[in-house]
Design a protein around this motif. Structure first.
Motif, short mmCIF file in Angstrom:
data_model
loop_
_atom_site.label_atom_id
_atom_site.label_comp_id
_atom_site.label_asym_id
_atom_site.label_seq_id
_atom_site.Cartn_x
_atom_site.Cartn_y
_atom_site.Cartn_z
N PRO A 4 10.35 -23.44 0.15
CA PRO A 4 10.71 -24.87 0.31
C PRO A 4 11.64 -25.34 -0.80
O PRO A 4 11.71 -24.77 -1.88
N LYS A 5 12.31 -26.43 -0.48
CA LYS A 5 13.25 -27.00 -1.44
C LYS A 5 12.48 -27.79 -2.50
O LYS A 5 11.55 -28.53 -2.17
N PRO A 6 12.87 -27.66 -3.77
CA PRO A 6 12.14 -28.43 -4.81
C PRO A 6 12.26 -29.94 -4.55
O PRO A 6 13.33 -30.45 -4.26
N GLY A 7 11.12 -30.63 -4.68
CA GLY A 7 11.08 -32.08 -4.47
C GLY A 7 10.71 -32.49 -3.07
O GLY A 7 10.45 -33.66 -2.81
N SER A 8 10.69 -31.52 -2.13
CA SER A 8 10.32 -31.86 -0.76
C SER A 8 8.81 -31.98 -0.65
O SER A 8 8.06 -31.69 -1.60
N GLU A 9 8.33 -32.35 0.55
CA GLU A 9 6.90 -32.52 0.75
C GLU A 9 6.16 -31.19 0.69
O GLU A 9 4.99 -31.14 0.32
N GLU A 10 6.83 -30.08 1.08
CA GLU A 10 6.17 -28.78 1.08
C GLU A 10 6.17 -28.12 -0.29
O GLU A 10 5.49 -27.11 -0.51
N TRP A 11 6.95 -28.67 -1.19
CA TRP A 11 7.07 -28.05 -2.51
C TRP A 11 5.79 -28.26 -3.30
O TRP A 11 5.23 -29.35 -3.35
N VAL A 12 5.35 -27.15 -3.93
CA VAL A 12 4.17 -27.19 -4.79
C VAL A 12 4.68 -27.25 -6.23
O VAL A 12 5.33 -26.32 -6.71
N TYR A 13 4.38 -28.37 -6.90
CA TYR A 13 4.92 -28.59 -8.24
C TYR A 13 4.19 -27.72 -9.26
O TYR A 13 3.00 -27.41 -9.12
N VAL A 14 4.95 -27.36 -10.28
CA VAL A 14 4.41 -26.53 -11.35
C VAL A 14 3.53 -27.40 -12.24
O VAL A 14 3.98 -28.45 -12.72
N THR A 15 2.32 -26.98 -12.47
CA THR A 15 1.38 -27.76 -13.29
C THR A 15 0.81 -26.90 -14.40
O THR A 15 -0.39 -26.87 -14.64
N GLU A 16 1.71 -26.19 -15.06
CA GLU A 16 1.27 -25.37 -16.18
C GLU A 16 0.85 -26.28 -17.33
O GLU A 16 1.35 -27.39 -17.47
N PRO A 17 -0.05 -25.81 -18.13
CA PRO A 17 -0.49 -26.67 -19.26
C PRO A 17 0.64 -26.94 -20.24
O PRO A 17 1.51 -26.09 -20.46
N ILE A 18 0.59 -28.11 -20.77
CA ILE A 18 1.58 -28.55 -21.75
C ILE A 18 0.86 -28.92 -23.02
O ILE A 18 -0.36 -29.17 -23.01
N PRO A 19 1.56 -28.94 -24.13
CA PRO A 19 0.88 -29.33 -25.39
C PRO A 19 0.30 -30.74 -25.28
O PRO A 19 0.85 -31.63 -24.64
N GLU A 20 -0.85 -30.90 -25.90
CA GLU A 20 -1.52 -32.20 -25.80
C GLU A 20 -0.75 -33.31 -26.48
O GLU A 20 -0.90 -34.47 -26.15
N GLU A 21 0.07 -32.99 -27.49
CA GLU A 21 0.82 -34.05 -28.16
C GLU A 21 2.10 -34.42 -27.44
O GLU A 21 2.78 -35.38 -27.82
N LEU A 22 2.45 -33.67 -26.39
CA LEU A 22 3.71 -33.96 -25.70
C LEU A 22 3.71 -35.33 -25.03
O LEU A 22 4.69 -36.09 -25.18
N PRO A 23 2.68 -35.73 -24.28
CA PRO A 23 2.72 -37.07 -23.68
C PRO A 23 2.79 -38.21 -24.70
O PRO A 23 3.29 -39.29 -24.41
N SER A 24 2.27 -37.94 -25.91
CA SER A 24 2.23 -39.03 -26.89
C SER A 24 3.62 -39.46 -27.34
O SER A 24 3.78 -40.59 -27.82
N PHE A 25 4.63 -38.55 -27.24
CA PHE A 25 5.97 -39.01 -27.62
C PHE A 25 6.92 -39.05 -26.43
O PHE A 25 7.97 -39.69 -26.49
N LEU A 26 6.60 -38.35 -25.32
CA LEU A 26 7.47 -38.45 -24.15
C LEU A 26 7.27 -39.77 -23.38
O LEU A 26 8.22 -40.35 -22.88
N LEU A 27 6.02 -40.22 -23.29
CA LEU A 27 5.77 -41.48 -22.57
C LEU A 27 6.41 -42.68 -23.28
O LEU A 27 7.08 -43.49 -22.64
N PRO A 28 6.23 -42.86 -24.60
CA PRO A 28 6.97 -43.97 -25.25
C PRO A 28 8.47 -43.83 -25.12
O PRO A 28 9.19 -44.84 -25.00
N TYR A 29 8.93 -42.58 -25.10
CA TYR A 29 10.37 -42.38 -24.93
C TYR A 29 10.82 -42.85 -23.54
O TYR A 29 11.86 -43.51 -23.39
N TRP A 30 10.03 -42.54 -22.53
CA TRP A 30 10.40 -43.01 -21.18
C TRP A 30 10.30 -44.53 -21.07
O TRP A 30 11.12 -45.19 -20.42
N GLU A 31 9.26 -45.11 -21.69
CA GLU A 31 9.16 -46.58 -21.68
C GLU A 31 10.37 -47.20 -22.35
O GLU A 31 10.88 -48.25 -21.89
#
Length: 1729
Positions: A911-938
């Protein structure tokens, strides 16, 4: 003579007191009226010093002041005359007044003042008069002093106290001596004072006598001799000596009498002592006899006492019976009075309730009225705003502006600007805040349009085929995963507790709506627990009083994970300062709201004994403490008491709350305590706020399932306010009837007192409770309705049985529904468990199969929530991967557990990435990553949104600025075109020169040629002015075009659109970096440090200032295209610019081409920059893959896995350092070093990792490409919109410039045309040889001849002569009538003249008419017999004639009034006569008017030399006022009743009398049925008519015929006289006024000729009134008076109200004169006319 003097004093002088002949002497006895008479003739200047008192002093003062004035007038006046007047001697005052009257008349004729008369007298008389007055004054002064001395002596004598009698002779003698000494001292002091006073008087007299004459000295000496003081002092001393001798004799007689009385008293005392001695000797024997008698009396008294006691007991018994009966009667009366008071109290309560209802309705109306007024104001503002911009835009308002105004209108914001936000705001006011809200609202709408590409940002036609970019699901998934990582789910595991079948609800309603009664009935049918807040509070207080101890740990049930109750230690610290409403304990309803603020000392200290109490006892302790202080229990305490009671109920038992909650605060607290909804709601809101807005995930965010309510149902027992009051009154009425009955009074005394107190409290609080319920119910209704709609309204105004039955049915239905809900919930839980078990048992051998199963599960779970209704349970949401996002399902998979098999089976294309059939990659990420990526996105979102809003705001404001500028440009240019010129000055000068040409030169040809030449010169000069103005206007237009405003505006707009492009580029760069960091972290790589700066899109340099590159943060470019490529211009704009050759607009084309090229270049630059960024990212990926080398077998491993492994090794060290810096204990997992020998499991793991890296790469690149496509699309849209805006701006500006050119040419042509018109007019007047009288006006493009202004005046028109009255048919003119009135008024002012004298006057006037014009020519032929006949017709008796009636008759023709017209005129006169004096002035007379007016239609002759027609009727109205008014008064006064009596005359005698009676009474008088005798008399009188003697006068005029017809009609109407006709009363005075005059001065009446028979009428009228029952001559009814025979006979024979026919005599005279052939020329001419 006395009558003449009385008339002179009362009528002419009008003295302050009415004087009559009888009281003449008394009125003038004090001299006050004589002084008033002299004061009115300005001879007594000191009249203010006169006194009206009749005392001797006042009289002496008045006559002493009158003496010099009377002597000045030559009136004999001395002391004898004054004495005679003071003593009221008969004739003395009359004689003096007559002399004074003669002297004053002489003075009046001579016209001399008092000072002039005094100067004309000889000096000797003046001296003698002065001496006499001075002597008189001295005499008065001496007498006054004598009176003062006598008063002082009398006061001194009276003040001597009378000696009090003393008992001893010595005291009497000492007192006598003291008295004599005091009297001697007082007399000596008085004598000294008197002598001093006499010396002062003598000195004053001596000083006065030196300057006086000998006569004055002799008079003073005589006065001193007469009033000598020595003789008077001797008399006083003699009288004092006689008084002293008399007192001595009285004292001697009194002492002698006292001695005799003392001797007699001593003899009496001696005899009394002898009698006492004898009586003591006889007392012993008498005592013995007395004791025996007393014993007999005691026995008799005992018997009497016994009988009296028996009688008194009988009286007591009767008294008790009577008191008992009185008590019964009194109690019955009190009960009756109590019922009456109760009824009155009930009525007052209803009135008070109605008043409260009216006030609430009024408040509601005012609220709604204010809302409507505000809306109307906003509508008006919108209309005016639209009107303003219609003026600015020529009725073409932009759609965007109209849309913004509608948004402001619908949101309730003011459309007009309240305050300016351009300058810095130091202290924001309310207006500034409103403007900020408006700006934020418009910014938000603009951003939404830009984001969704609608409205102003809708796709243009050239982009309509290309579809807008879709949502970047990959970016949304990344952000959603980061948010879930940062905010872990707070949901606990599934509850193991089974749902309960118990039903929970509450009953609400007004006071006495039947809640408790219905719950009692419901409790009998069902096993439910009823909870009443009043009883619970009482039980808690009782538990505290009983010292209820806490038992062991009891199981406390929790419902829906609500907040736990307060701890025991916290109960003592309850403090609710913000409590809004607090229900009370007393009564059945919650009480009023009250703020509870208590100090720390008021709360219980947490003692051990207190903590050992049960929770209910602790709550009761707090409640009791507050209630004892007179405070209300706070809401939080009531809720805790209620929740504590609910916790103690078993979970399977239903419960219902009675009358709680009553306020919204109580409902919220109870809901929070039972369900904990607030905490969950806050968590859901927080999570929703953190969800991204620029990118949405592949699945919509999970909505929070609505938390089930704490109640299953809420019932409102709805009743009206009046019914609640009636129920309360019925309860109190029952208690009153119960109190009246006397059964079991002693047993029920306590309960009755308690119930009475409770009902009294209820009665006092009923209104407040109803109002409180009405105030709180709307909020409660919204609370129970909106979330889950559990509210049910039941009409409780039915009877008790029907209401209970309906509630039972409802409750049974609720039990059944609850059972269905619980069973359905259990089924859902079972299904969830089965689904979780199937997911956990999925095979691990083939990884694709679990993915397919997860997809199916995802689709199933997406459909399942739509089937379930809200509030029926929680539905777990599953991510597209098949994993639980928050760990709700207990079975979890490890990251490596999802793909354990190395080989991948054959499958369809990936399937094409982003389509309904696509299975997204959910590999573990560092725990501190959301703490600086989310404020950056905000930060990305916030900066992007703010940037877009700011630019759109500037574009919006710029549109307003452009419209205002273009409007100002148009108006200023129009004003410039209308600037004043000086053409009118030349035209005015030419017109003056043209009109100054002499008239004899107008026909000269040379003159005409000269004038034509002047016209040509004027035309040439005016043409030069027009050409110069045209050149100035063209230069002004060129200056406006050459301004740099258009270039600056275009540059600013381009910069705004470039800023939008910059925002899109910035967003793309930031998003690219976020995706890069996320995926590199997922691959366990170190984030790259991007050293490249962000791309900056250059802006247009608007000004020409030189700025160094170091100072520039943003690059600037000049207005020259950077690209040599040819950019095509739209043909529409080219056609607009080149439609007409205009050199001034040629520069606009080149400028627009340059600007369009710059926009295109900038767009291409931004587009290429984004493409280069994506290419660089792909290139970076390829470089990393090339650097990675294979670690094991290169044939079995892909290059990507090797690169990934190498990157992990290189990234391990920097990650550890970064973790140490942040202080975190966690780090991303590091791959272990593989040994030399590789097992198959490790080989499979490596292959799986390679596949994962490949998938990450595909997903990353797909996200970048999607974001690139969206950014490219938006950049193209911005470019298209920028070109459209620039084209629209240039089009508008070019339209304005062309419009200016059009106005300029049109105005020039109009000015030239006006000059041509002026030339034509001038040549026409030259050829016709006429002057131009009216002003010629030539200003700018207007030319006209002003008819309102003339340069030289017109010829003066001839004056019209005044109107002149002509003689017609022998009618006297107004001038002749006024002349006759003046002559008669001089001879007989009262209106009565002798008949012989009247005939002689007429004869003289007729015979001597030549030259006087007193009568018309037709009267000249009247002979003496004719005049005697006229006199006989006017004679009221054999002697006198009323000349006013004669003038009234001769003034005819005038409209004879009807009786109704006379009465209407009388009412108008009375309405103006406010003081009811009976008279009016000329102004009031004109205002009221008569029954006829002047001629309205007056034809004005065309010939100005001919006079206007004479308006005879208007002059007649004024003449009648002069005829009947009293001219002696100022202003003249008209007796309107007397005048209307004259006009009551009628050709019919009886009709005239009835008309006069109607005028006198003021209403219509019905005619009585005439008797045959009266008819015979009438016929006998009418037989002798002049028509029989003169048959030639039988022709009756039209007016007489009309009068006869009117009389016939009235006779027919009067045949039907109503039964109660003429109930009005008429007085004797009114009747005498109609028939011969009243009782006042008869000279003033018009019927003065009846003076001789007045007494006869009066006597007959008195008899008539007495016959009718008016003995005291009070007014009688008119209908009774008219029935009297005497009155009927008088009416029939009274001829005064008949109009004499004088025209008959004139016609007969003319006829006789015409037969003799002696007609006058004037008569012949009149007949010819």
């Amino acid at each position: 003579m006395s009558e003449i003097l009385c008339q002179w004093l009362n009528q002419e002088l009008k003295v302050s007191r009415t004087v009559s002949p009888k009281s003449f002497a008394k009125a003038f006895s004090n001299g006050y009226l004589i002084g008033e008479v002299l004061y009115k003739f300005e001879l007594q200047s000191d009249f203010a010093e006169f006194s009206e008192s009749r005392g001797s002093t006042a009289k002496l003062n008045n006559f002493s002041r009158l003496e010099p004035t009377l002597h000045l007038l030559g009136v004999q006046f001395d002391q004898n005359v004054a004495q005679s007047i003071i003593t009221e001697k008969p004739g003395a005052a009359t004689k003096l007044l007559y002399q004074l009257y003669i002297a004053l008349q002489k003075k009046k004729k001579t016209g001399l003042t008092g000072l002039e008369i005094q100067t004309m007298q000889p000096q000797t008389n003046l001296k003698l008069q002065a001496l006499k007055s001075e002597a008189f004054r001295e005499q008065r002064l001496n007498r006054r002093r004598q009176n003062e001395i006598m008063a002082k002596i009398q006061a001194a004598i009276i003040q001597i106290p009378k000696p009090e009698p003393n008992r001893t002779l010595k005291a009497l003698e000492a007192q006598k001596l003291m008295k004599k000494k005091k009297e001697a001292e007082d007399v000596a002091n008085e004598i000294k004072k008197f002598e001093a006073l006499i010396k002062k008087d003598l000195q004053a007299k001596e000083s006065a006598s030196k300057t006086s004459l000998e006569t004055t000295d002799q008079t003073a000496t005589d006065l001193l001799n007469t009033y000598s003081d020595d003789e008077y002092i001797k008399k006083i001393q003699k009288r004092l000596e006689e008084d002293a001798f008399a007192r001595e004799q009285r004292e001697k007689r009194r002492r002698r009498l006292l001695m005799d009385q003392l001797i007699a008293h001593e003899a009496q005392e001696e005899a009394y002592r002898e009698e006492q001695l004898i009586h003591r000797l006889m007392r012993q024997s008498q005592q013995e006899r007395r004791i025996a008698v007393q014993l007999m009396h005691v026995r008799h008294e005992k018997e009497v006492l016994w009988q009296n006691r028996i009688f008194r007991e009988k009286q007591y018994e009767e008294r008790r019976l009577k008191d008992f009966q009185d008590a019964l009667d009194r109690e019955a009366a009190l009960a009756k009075q109590a019922k009456i008071d109760f009824a009155e109290q009930t009525l007052r309560e209803k009135e008070a309730h109605e008043k409260i209802a009216v006030e609430r309705a009024q408040a509601r109306f005012e609220k709604h009225y204010g809302i409507c007024a505000e809306i109307l104001d906003q509508i008006i503002d919108l209309c005016t705003k639209v009107a303003d911009y219609r003026l600015l835009t020529d009725n073409l308002i932009p759609h965007k502006m109209m849309h913004d105004w509608k948004e402001l209108f619908f949101s309730g914001k003011p459309i007009y600007e309240q305050a300016s936000l351009k300058n810095g705001i130091t202290e924001p006011t309310e207006e500034h805040l409103i403007e900020l809200d408006k700006r934020n609202l418009l910014d938000k709408n603009d951003y939404e349009e830009y984001k969704n590409m609608v409205g102003e940002w809708a796709l243009p036609e050239d982009m309509a085929n290309s579809s807008p970019p879709s949502n970047n699901h990959i970016l949304g998934h990344v952000l959603q995963r980061l948010i879930e990582k940062s905010i872990p789910s707070q949901d606990d595991a599934a509850e193991t507790e089974l749902p309960s079948y118990a039903v929970k609800g509450c009953f609400l309603g007004k006071t006495l709506s039947g809640k408790t009664t219905v719950l009692k009935c419901l409790q009998k049918e069902f096993s439910i627990r009823v909870l009443s807040i009043d009883s619970l509070v009482n039980e808690a207080i009782r538990a505290f009083n009983d010292n209820e101890q806490a038992s062991g740990l009891r199981p406390v049930r929790r419902e829906n994970k609500g907040e736990p109750l307060l701890d025991r230690k916290e109960i003592s610290k309850i403090q609710d300062p913000n409590a809004l409403s607090v229900p009370a304990v007393s009564g059945k309803a919650t009480p009023k709201k009250e703020d509870v603020m208590t100090d720390k000392d008021e709360y219980f200290k947490p003692r051990d004994s207190f903590l050992n109490l049960s929770l209910r006892a602790q709550l009761g302790a707090k409640s009791e403490q507050l209630l004892k202080k007179g405070k209300s229990v706070p809401d939080i305490l009531l809720v805790n008491i209620m929740v504590n009671a609910i916790k103690e109920i078993p979970s399977n038992e239903s419960w219902v709350i009675d009358g709680f909650p009553m306020t919204l605060n109580q409902a919220q607290l109870l809901e929070e305590a039972l369900t904990g909804y607030k905490k969950k709601f806050m968590e859901a809101e927080k999570k929703k706020a953190q969800m991204p807005t620029l990118a949405l995930g592949p699945t919509p965010s999970k909505e929070v399932t609505p938390i089930p309510s704490a109640f299953d149902f809420a019932i409102l027992l709805d009743i009206s306010d009046n019914l609640s009051l009636d129920r309360m009154n019925d309860i109190i009425a029952k208690e009153l009837s119960h109190e009246i009955s006397h059964e079991n009074i002693a047993q029920q005394e306590v309960s009755t007192c308690q119930e009475r107190e409770r009902d009294n409290n209820l009665r006092d609080q009923i209104h407040h409770r109803i109002v409180g319920f009405l105030d709180n119910w709307p909020l409660l209704e919204e609370w129970f309705t909106e979330p889950q709609n559990i509210l049910t309204k039941i009409n409780a105004e039915t009877d008790e049985g029907a209401l209970c039955q309906r509630v039972k049915e409802f409750f049974a239905n609720e039990i059944a529904n609850k059972k269905i809900k619980v069973e359905k919930k259990l089924e859902e839980k079972e299904a969830e468990k089965k689904a979780a078990a199937s997911g956990a048992e999925a095979p691990t051998t083939s990884p694709p199969l679990p993915s397919e199963a997860e997809k199916d599960k995802e689709m199933h779970l997406h459909r399942e929530p739509s089937k379930l209704s809200p509030g029926k349970g929680k539905t777990p949401s599953v991510s597209p991967k098949g994993k639980t996002p928050g760990g709700k399902i207990p079975v979890k998979k490890s990251p490596a557990g999802s793909a354990e098999t190395s080989p991948t089976p054959t499958a369809p294309p990936p399937p094409k990435p982003g389509s309904e059939e696509w299975v997204y990659v959910t590999e573990p990420i560092p725990e501190e990553l959301p703490s600086f990526l989310l404020p950056y996105w905000e930060l990305i979102e916030k900066s992007y949104i703010n940037h877009i809003k700011t630019v759109l705001r500037y574009l919006r404001d710029n549109q307003h600025t452009i419209l205002s500028y273009l409007y100002d440009t148009r108006t200023n240019f129009q004003e410039f075109l209308r600037r004043p010129d000086h053409k009118q000055d030349f035209v005015t000068q030419w017109q003056a020169d043209f009109n100054s040409v002499p008239e004899d030169l107008w026909e000269d040809e040379e003159t005409k040629a000269e004038l034509h030449q002047r016209v040509n010169d004027l035309r040439d000069r005016l043409w030069d002015i027009c050409d110069a103005r045209k050149e100035e206007a063209e230069q002004e237009r060129v200056d406006i075009i050459n301004e740099s405003w258009l270039q600056d505006s275009v540059g600013i707009i381009m910069n705004h659109f470039f800023s939008l492009m910059q925002a899109e580029v910035n967003r793309f760069q930031d998003t690219k970096r976020l995706l890069q960091d996320y995926y590199r972290a997922m691959e366990s790589k170190i984030p790259l440090e991007d050293s490249k700066k962000f791309t900056r899109i250059p802006l247009i340099q608007v000004d020409s200032r030189d700025i160094s590159e170091n100072q520039l943060r943003i690059p600037l470019v000049p207005r020259i295209s950077n690209s040599p490529e040819n950019v095509t211009i739209k043909p529409k704009l080219k056609a607009l610019l080149k439609g007409k050759i205009d050199p001034t607009l040629e520069g606009l084309e080149s400028n627009f081409e340059v600007d369009e090229k710059i926009v295109m270049d900038t767009w291409q630059q931004a587009s290429l920059t984004i493409s280069h960024m994506v290419a660089a990212e792909v290139h970076q990926r390829l470089i990393e893959e090339e650097k990675e080398s294979p670690s094991l077998d290169s044939k079995e491993k892909s290059p990507q896995s090797g690169a990934n492994k190498k990157a992990k090794k290189e990234k391990e060290a920097p990650k550890k350092k970064k973790a140490e810096k942040k202080g975190k204990g966690k780090s991303s997992p590091v791959a272990e070093v593989s040994p030399i020998t590789v097992s198959p499991e490790e080989l499979a793991e490596m292959e799986r990792r390679n596949e994962l890296k490949l998938k990450i790469k595909e997903e990353h690149l797909a996200a970048l490409q999607s974001e690139e496509a969206a950014t490219q699309f938006r950049l193209e849209l911005i470019k298209t919109k920028a070109l459209a805006v620039l084209e629209d701006l240039v089009t508008k500006v070019v339209d304005v410039y062309k419009l200016m050119e059009k106005w300029l040419g049109k105005r020039y042509l109009n000015e030239m045309a006006s000059i041509e018109k002026l030339t034509e007019v001038a040549r026409y007047h030259i050829e016709t040889s006429t002057k131009i009288q009216n002003e010629i006006f030539l200003s700018q493009e207007d030319f006209y001849i002003n008819g309102d202004i003339k340069v030289f005046p017109d010829a003066v028109p001839p004056t019209r002569p005044p109107p002149v009255e002509k003689e017609e048919d022998g009618t006297l003119t107004i001038e002749q009538l006024d002349s006759l009135r003046d002559q008669f008024l001089d001879m007989a002012p009262k209106g009565i003249i002798g008949n012989k004298a009247f005939t002689d006057i007429l004869l003289d006037l007729v015979t001597l008419n030549l030259g006087t014009n007193n009568f018309p020519s037709s009267w000249m032929h009247l002979t003496q017999p004719d005049l005697q006949e006229i006199t006989s017709l006017l004679t009221v008796n054999s002697e006198f004639v009323d000349w006013r009636k004669f003038l009234m008759v001769t003034a005819m023709p005038w409209p004879i009034p009807l009786e109704e017209e006379l009465l209407e005129t009388l009412q108008r006169f009375k309405a103006l006569d406010e003081a009811q004096t009976g008279t009016i002035t000329f102004e009031q007379y004109k205002q009221a008017g008569l029954w006829f007016t002047g001629d309205e239609d007056v034809k004005i002759p065309e010939n100005p030399l001919e006079p206007l027609p004479f308006n005879r009727q208007e002059h007649l109205i004024e003449f009648f006022f002069r005829l009947f008014a009293d001219c002696e008064k100022d202003p003249p006064q008209l007796d309107y009743t007397q005048m209307l009596l004259y006009f009551a005359c009628h050709p019919d005698t009886m009709e005239g009398v009835y008309r006069a009676l109607s005028v006198a009474v003021g209403t219509h008088i019905f005619r009585q049925v005439e008797t045959p005798m009266l008819i015979a008399d009438k016929t006998s009188i009418s037989t002798v008519s002049p028509n029989e003697e003169f048959p030639e006068a039988e022709d009756v005029t039209r007016e007489e015929r009309e009068l006869k017809e009117e009389k016939d009609e009235r006779d027919q109407k009067e045949e039907e006289i109503p039964e109660n006709g003429n109930p009005e009363k008429i007085s004797m005075e009114t009747l005498l006024k109609v028939f011969g005059g009243g009782s006042e001065v008869l000279d003033a009446n018009r019927f003065a000729s009846y003076l001789k028979i007045e007494n006869i009428y009066a006597e007959n009228f008195i008899k008539t009134f007495q016959d009718l029952g008016a003995k005291n001559l009070e007014p009688v009814e008119v209908n009774l008076l008219l029935k009297h025979p005497y009155i009927q006979d008088l009416i029939a024979n009274y001829l005064d109200y008949k109009i004499p026919d004088i025209k008959m005599i004139l016609q007969r005279s003319d006829h006789a004169q015409g037969s003799d052939g002696e007609r006058s020329p004037s008569r012949l001419t009149e007949e010819k006319k």
